[in-house]
Design a protein around this motif. Sequence first.
Motif, mmCIF file in Angstrom:
data_model
loop_
_atom_site.group_PDB
_atom_site.id
_atom_site.type_symbol
_atom_site.label_atom_id
_atom_site.label_comp_id
_atom_site.label_asym_id
_atom_site.label_seq_id
_atom_site.Cartn_x
_atom_site.Cartn_y
_atom_site.Cartn_z
ATOM 1 N N ILE A 46 -6.813 8.579 1.538
ATOM 2 C CA ILE A 46 -5.422 7.770 0.232
ATOM 3 C C ILE A 46 -5.329 6.727 0.015
ATOM 4 O O ILE A 46 -5.601 6.198 -0.447
ATOM 5 N N LEU A 47 -5.928 5.812 1.948
ATOM 6 C CA LEU A 47 -5.004 4.563 2.081
ATOM 7 C C LEU A 47 -6.524 3.727 1.573
ATOM 8 O O LEU A 47 -6.550 2.804 1.000
ATOM 9 N N ASP A 48 -7.548 4.562 0.886
ATOM 10 C CA ASP A 48 -8.816 3.500 0.349
ATOM 11 C C ASP A 48 -8.918 3.970 -1.227
ATOM 12 O O ASP A 48 -10.344 3.407 -1.312
ATOM 13 N N GLU A 70 7.410 11.254 -2.899
ATOM 14 C CA GLU A 70 7.757 10.191 -2.548
ATOM 15 C C GLU A 70 6.820 8.968 -2.464
ATOM 16 O O GLU A 70 5.807 9.152 -2.421
ATOM 17 N N PHE A 71 7.051 8.291 -3.072
ATOM 18 C CA PHE A 71 6.209 6.472 -2.404
ATOM 19 C C PHE A 71 6.790 5.717 -1.539
ATOM 20 O O PHE A 71 8.151 5.071 -1.411
ATOM 21 N N SER A 72 6.192 5.659 -0.469
ATOM 22 C CA SER A 72 6.773 4.809 0.903
ATOM 23 C C SER A 72 5.689 3.783 1.643
ATOM 24 O O SER A 72 3.933 4.144 0.973
ATOM 25 N N VAL A 73 5.813 3.200 1.942
ATOM 26 C CA VAL A 73 4.866 2.453 2.610
ATOM 27 C C VAL A 73 4.970 2.248 4.610
ATOM 28 O O VAL A 73 5.712 2.974 4.322
ATOM 29 N N ILE A 74 3.927 2.551 5.375
ATOM 30 C CA ILE A 74 4.071 2.299 6.546
ATOM 31 C C ILE A 74 4.405 1.881 6.951
ATOM 32 O O ILE A 74 4.188 0.125 7.060
ATOM 33 N N ALA A 75 5.521 1.309 8.195
ATOM 34 C CA ALA A 75 6.563 0.456 8.767
ATOM 35 C C ALA A 75 6.815 0.486 9.949
ATOM 36 O O ALA A 75 7.760 1.565 9.530
ATOM 37 N N LYS A 98 0.781 -1.133 0.300
ATOM 38 C CA LYS A 98 0.034 -0.326 0.063
ATOM 39 C C LYS A 98 0.560 1.403 -0.101
ATOM 40 O O LYS A 98 1.231 2.216 1.114
ATOM 41 N N ALA A 99 1.529 1.491 -1.110
ATOM 42 C CA ALA A 99 2.324 2.716 -1.292
ATOM 43 C C ALA A 99 1.534 3.912 -1.396
ATOM 44 O O ALA A 99 0.276 4.016 -2.163
ATOM 45 N N ILE A 100 2.073 5.389 -0.242
ATOM 46 C CA ILE A 100 1.341 6.326 -0.118
ATOM 47 C C ILE A 100 2.153 6.957 -1.211
ATOM 48 O O ILE A 100 3.503 7.386 -0.582
ATOM 49 N N PRO A 101 1.595 8.167 -2.156
ATOM 50 C CA PRO A 101 2.490 8.939 -2.696
ATOM 51 C C PRO A 101 2.829 9.683 -2.064
ATOM 52 O O PRO A 101 1.324 10.964 -1.159
ATOM 53 N N ILE A 137 6.059 10.679 7.933
ATOM 54 C CA ILE A 137 4.802 9.882 6.961
ATOM 55 C C ILE A 137 4.090 10.735 8.173
ATOM 56 O O ILE A 137 3.109 10.506 8.850
ATOM 57 N N PHE A 138 2.933 11.585 7.104
ATOM 58 C CA PHE A 138 1.808 12.408 7.246
ATOM 59 C C PHE A 138 0.609 12.314 6.415
ATOM 60 O O PHE A 138 1.518 12.731 5.068
ATOM 61 N N CYS A 139 -0.485 11.955 6.525
ATOM 62 C CA CYS A 139 -1.133 11.752 5.364
ATOM 63 C C CYS A 139 -2.863 11.033 5.581
ATOM 64 O O CYS A 139 -3.214 11.446 6.927
#
Lengths: 444, 444
Positions: free
Chosen positions: A227-229, A209-214, A191-194, A221-223
């Motif tokens: 976006i995740l949906d 950036e494209f990031s995954v939360i881990a 689930k990459a977040i731009p 990162i903040f969003c």
Amino acid sequence: MLWSNYFIPTQKENPADAKIPSHKLMVRSGMIKQESAGIYSWLPLGIKVLKNIENIIRQEQERAGAIEILMPTLQSSDLWSESGRYDGYGEEMLRVVDRHDRILIYGPTNEEQVTEIFRKYVKSYKNLPLNLYHIQWKFRDEIRPRFGVMRGREFLMKDSYSFDLNEDTAKISYYKMFVAYLKTFQRMELKAIPVSAESGPIGGNLSHEFSVIAPTGESEIFCDKSILDLDINKKNLTTDKEISEAVENYLSFYSATDEKHDVNNFNKTVKKKDQISGRGIEIGHIFSFGDKYSKPMNASIVNADGKISDVYMGSYGIGVSRLVATIIECFNDDDGIIWPISVAPFKVNIINLKNNDDDCYSKCIEIHNLLEKLGIETIFDDRDESAGKKFSDGDLIGVPFQLIIGPRELKNGNVELKIRKTNKKEIISFERAIDKIKSIIFEE
Amino acid sequence: MLWSNYFIPTQKENPADAKIPSHKLMVRSGMIKQESAGIYSWLPLGIKVLKNIENIIRQEQERAGAIEILMPTLQSSDLWSESGRYDGYGEEMLRVVDRHDRILIYGPTNEEQVTEIFRKYVKSYKNLPLNLYHIQWKFRDEIRPRFGVMRGREFLMKDSYSFDLNEDTAKISYYKMFVAYLKTFQRMELKAIPVSAESGPIGGNLSHEFSVIAPTGESEIFCDKSILDLDINKKNLTTDKEISEAVENYLSFYSATDEKHDVNNFNKTVKKKDQISGRGIEIGHIFSFGDKYSKPMNASIVNADGKISDVYMGSYGIGVSRLVATIIECFNDDDGIIWPISVAPFKVNIINLKNNDDDCYSKCIEIHNLLEKLGIETIFDDRDESAGKKFSDGDLIGVPFQLIIGPRELKNGNVELKIRKTNKKEIISFERAIDKIKSIIFEE
């Protein structure tokens, strides 16, 4: 593949210097071996996953119209003097002096090199837009390489470079890569977040950036949860207009790196319950930087009116070797790796419970050959090892399906199917087990 | 693929420094671009051929039981000190000093590195035989790089390494690679001659080069004509015994490099009319060198009797990037390259004779899509260029089949099919043309 004919040097002990799960698990499952600080050999299981990831990236790049080339690892330092980056890049750039005392650079990125290719061959707006990409080893002489291939010195990267006539078409090129990246990562179940980002040493004013939360992510990162949906595959993306609208829908929600984060704006535009913050692992980074390289390097084109202008450029990177580690950070448990099917080194692991039983062995070979014939990559653990060792190694290397074959169930025509993702086991007939595996793999 | 969406920067002029056909043609057909002395970028047509060759090599390696890994380009110099080659390798070895003043080497070959992998993981005869290979960029700092990618500095190589318990099984491993090499080259339509050779800096006492005869070859080779008449695919090669016999049949005929040539022996054992000598291009080289690396580097194994002994090793190289040039040296004419089907970047080139004719354009697209659907990679030259330019570029890039579509023949449901190998043209129906292409491609 027969395990005994293959080379998977698993080990029980975690390497002393490994701090994050992916580093531990890649060493323990025999995927990589460190050769020098931040420099690794990829052992058979490792190179298989790396190639699966590379192929997904390649397919989505081609689908987006990017064209594959291959630039060399060593570049002339002259190009970097032309762009003005030679002195600024610092000690992370590995400089090499050849036998004729010429300075070469082990490329950390290829903006200069690709601009040199472009300016040699392309002179007219008629040849635009153009997007050239390559998948090549890079080197960054990190002062403290760590976390295995997550932050290595020699690393594999896919980098694309777009060339456009003006800012408007450059934006479309940027958006096309934006979409390609979302699709690429989704195929790996990430689930990459731009995230709106600083462009740093690459330059330009538009960057994500494209990031995954881990938990092991390197920065905050903040969003907006919305976006995740979003699901890029549910969009109809044929025309430039549809692509633009889809991307601008993503961009309409708040998302930012630590450096770009604006708390007031975050609180103003995102409801408390939708505010997401977490550690992010960066797996891709895209940049639109106009004439930053084309101007100093004289990469200009003649437009439809016969006028000359500097070409508009963008660059788009995916850390291929880093993705292997990232996927493991997202998919693992106490027993080992849990590979998404699309990148798994094998899809099925056949475990023979009784080594010297002829019927068990024949059945294992029969099922192995059947699955291979169906195009399902299979490993048969035929080693002269205990069932316990085979179970623990099977969980460790994280192949999605385990077929456990033993004399008691075999008599009834049954097999135990374990799905690594859920760790659920069931005893079913061979036919049903194979149908189930087929339906899960080919539905994807 | 539509030519106008692709990137093939052809040019009429030969590069000033190009002396041999492959160098001229690779530059003129837009396959490569020189970046520094002996260092090239691979443009889209070039990388496509390179990958086709790589895949044939990979398939034959896997078929012979070799297992793919990937070692890094940069190696620690310590390994080379251990083996004793650090000082001896000379100026061709590119040394790099990193930010912590450690010396790294851009690998020219990987005997040390793979021995280090072996000794870390393999301790028992039970894990033998083992053959590990990788396909990776290498660097040799040639004093005078020339002939394009034929003698470049940064080059792509496949190198395999075998590990065996004793001399007898080491010989079988050597023979298996011998057979794999013959099959590999045959799939590229190259008539490779195994030639008894000096082992040079790799070491050992058993060594063969695989060379093809071409006027631009770098050194003289001598052999019995009978070797050229042998066909490895006509042999039944299931057991070790069958493999040994097949190889020993090859070895029973005289063949030698310049350095190994013995005129008296040649005249004594080969009839005058069967004596062949010519310039050879070396495309592969295999070595059996016993404990040359395992002894100084302590790569030992425990045998069935519990005794410890140094492992027997061999190494086996194919110049992947050099093969691209070699194939062109063997297959070209005044108009350009003539690709063997197995390595051709596209199999069919559709040439539209009348750019603004809607019927012609639709038919071209229809045939293009049909061929792609059949799994036949096709390029459609849809450029707004003259027919003459399309013909000359088509011959230059050397795609095996050309389908020439124009309004006059289209009216009768016909197309002109040109086979690049013979340069013969015929006007036939679309159905027959496609059947003909299919039958030639899939019979292979």
